[in-house]
Design an enzyme around this catalytic site. Structure first.
Site, PDB file in Angstrom:
ATOM      1  N   ASP A 169       0.868  -1.195   0.000  1.00 46.43           N
ATOM      2  CA  ASP A 169       0.000   0.000   0.000  1.00 46.43           C
ATOM      3  C   ASP A 169       0.895   1.232   0.000  1.00 46.43           C
ATOM      4  OD1 ASP A 169      -2.270   1.814   0.437  1.00 46.43           O
ATOM      5  OD2 ASP A 169      -3.359  -0.004   0.992  1.00 46.43           O
ATOM      6  N   HIS A 245      -2.964   3.552  -4.396  1.00 44.19           N
ATOM      7  CA  HIS A 245      -2.316   2.955  -3.215  1.00 44.19           C
ATOM      8  C   HIS A 245      -0.909   2.451  -3.538  1.00 44.19           C
ATOM      9  CE1 HIS A 245      -5.693   3.211  -0.410  1.00 44.19           C
ATOM     10  NE2 HIS A 245      -6.469   2.964  -1.444  1.00 44.19           N
ATOM     11  N   GLU A 309     -10.192   3.220  -4.665  1.00 44.19           N
ATOM     12  CA  GLU A 309      -9.716   4.555  -4.311  1.00 44.19           C
ATOM     13  C   GLU A 309      -8.554   5.036  -5.182  1.00 44.19           C
ATOM     14  OE1 GLU A 309     -10.852   4.389   0.418  1.00 44.19           O
ATOM     15  OE2 GLU A 309      -8.894   3.631  -0.158  1.00 44.19           O
TER      16      GLU A 309
END
Ligand code: ACM
Ligand code: ZN
Length: 510
Positions: A169, A245, A309
């Protein structure tokens, strides 16, 4: 007289205590428990002859179950214990049921010490869903291999069969890629971590903890985790979260970002605008190198490629991304993510793998075999099932174990409120779906993100006892779920087991 009474008082209860009585009201509740008059006494001396296992692969015998290869039957009678299943996995679940009933979760049935009275019983059981997942985020904080093994033990105790391992991440890259050694040499270390905002001064500046956070898993360690999990019939699904990410990776390969950086392993939580540049052909090259090695290390049929995201901010103004869009005739920046997904889907399909993605992947075209993990509610899962994609339900409302579980004083969490009762009320198959569409719901999963979870104790606290509730969601036929019986009988039984095993758990059941 006095002495005799004392001797009698001591002898009598000791005699009773020596024999533990099995209680079949365990978590997850077996589908059918028919108890009969009488009980069999299992001892260290008779265990070897009294516990018999049988494999019966006949499809007909198990046809009534949705997951026949994990079904089992237990018969306890005068001659001891007979366990039958179609596969070794079924035998394992039967043993787990008996271990929990006897409150000896660590030992195999052949290793009993003391005496156990097992009431005569016929148990017939199988899980409701084939996918019973538990997630762990090892990027935000690194947890050592030995600790992960304990995590696997805990999920095995609950009848779960998937460990979803979030291993990269923005805040740390933790998977060793031999062709790209700088990923672990550099991007596995975060120099500082946000711990608050300076509101007092009025300038809102971030406050950091300057203790570095670091660690990664070598490929040998990953294989060891896979092996350990497989012994407990748990599949490890690794996740490389992309194309967002990715700040940790960008910190060592800034040319893969739209702006060229510089970047640092991200010290903040949240969503970064800096993502992989979708217009740079080197990005796909990089991802194929990573996923190629990942697929070599992890035998899982499914590989998770994230997809959540991913802001389009940088892509909208990046000359390379804009040129790629023109070249491929794309109308919107989001199509770039779909382009990356398709390329990687093809790449993994050549290796016999199916991709899983968070529900954002529905925004683009998906290959038939893609699996959707519905986290922003049930809607993504509903849409995916209607399009005949397989679905794993993990909505924040019921499945996010990084949220608070009590209104009492709690360790700092990311927010939200998901108490045990909320988890238990989860229904993985939404009522809106037809019977035909419902078949695409593979199961459910709880997610444990670790922005605010730093220690093993804290992780267990967030997991337990909510995992008991999730376990019944995943395993038990919805018609048989009963929250009162769960909290009054089965949960206390499990808490005794947690105490025996030294697990940390929350005392709050709300
Ligand atoms: C997620 O919680 N961002 C999948
Ligand atoms: Zn770009």
């Amino acid at each position: 007289m006095r002495k005799t009474l004392l001797a009698a008082l001591l002898a009598w209860p000791m005699g009773l205590l020596a024999q533990n009585v099995a209680n079949y009201q365990i978590v997850p509740l077996p589908r059918s428990i028919e108890q009969h008059e009488g009980s069999f006494t299992l001892t260290a001396q008779n265990a070897a002859q009294s516990v018999r296992t049988h494999i019966d692969p006949s499809a007909k015998r198990w046809a009534q179950y949705t997951v026949p290869d994990e079904a089992y039957e237990i018969e306890v009678g005068k001659k001891g214990i007979d366990i039958t299943a179609a596969t070794e996995a079924g035998l394992f679940y039967a043993q787990q049921t008996l271990r929990k009933a006897m409150q000896m979760p660590e030992a195999s049935l052949n290793e009993v010490t003391g005496e156990y009275a097992l009431p005569y019983v016929t148990i017939k059981d199988a899980p409701q869903f084939p996918y019973r997942g538990v997630h762990i985020d090892c990027s935000r904080h690194y947890f050592p291999v030995e600790f992960l093994k304990k995590y696997i033990d805990i999920i095995a105790l609950h009848g779960c069969n998937v460990l979803h391992w979030h291993i990269t991440d923005d805040q740390g890259w933790r998977f060793e890629v031999k062709a790209l050694p700088d990923l672990t040499a550099k991007a596995s270390r975060r120099e500082h971590t946000v711990i608050g905002n300076n509101c007092m001064s009025g300038n809102g500046e971030y406050i950091f903890d300057d203790t570095p956070e670091m660690g990664f898993y070598t490929q040998d360690e990953c294989r060891e985790i896979v092996r350990y999990a497989a012994e407990r019939y748990i599949n490890v699904i690794p996740e490389i979260d992309l194309p967002g990410h990715m700040v940790a990776a960008l910190s060592v390969y800034p040319e893969l970002g739209c702006t060229g950086g510089p970047y640092e392993v991200w010290p903040l939580w949240g969503i970064s605008d800096d993502v992989l540049c979708a217009g740079n052909d080197k990005t796909l090259e990089f991802l194929k190198t990573v996923l190629g090695e990942l697929a070599d290390v992890f035998p899982s049929k499914q590989i998770h490629i994230g997809g959540d995201e991913c802001p389009r901010t940088r892509w909208g103004s990046c000359p390379k991304c804009q040129a790629k869009m023109r070249a491929l005739g794309m109308k919107k920046a989001g199509d770039l993510q779909s382009y990356i997904n398709k390329e990687l889907d093809k790449f993994l399909a050549q290796r016999g793998r199916d991709v899983i993605g968070w529900d954002e992947i529905l925004e683009g075209e998906l290959s038939e075999n893609s699996i959707v993990m519905s986290w922003r509610g049930y809607e993504g899962g509903i849409e995916a099932a209607r399009k005949h994609h397989r679905v794993i339900m993990t909505p924040t409302t019921h499945c996010y174990f990084d949220y608070y579980q009590s209104k009492e004083r709690q360790p700092l969490s990311i927010g939200g409120y998901v108490p045990v009762s909320k988890v238990y009320s989860m229904e993985p198959v939404p009522a809106e779906l037809t019977a035909e569409e419902s078949r695409y719901i593979l199961g459910a999963q709880c997610n444990l993100w670790t922005e605010y979870v730093l220690s093993e104790d804290h992780l267990q606290y967030m997991l337990l006892p909510r995992l008991c509730a999730m376990s019944e969601v995943q395993w038990v036929n919805p018609d048989q779920k009963d929250y009162t019986a769960f909290t009054e009988t089965r949960l206390p039984h499990m808490l005794k087991i947690f105490k025996k095993l030294g697990y940390t758990y929350s005392p709050y059941v709300e």
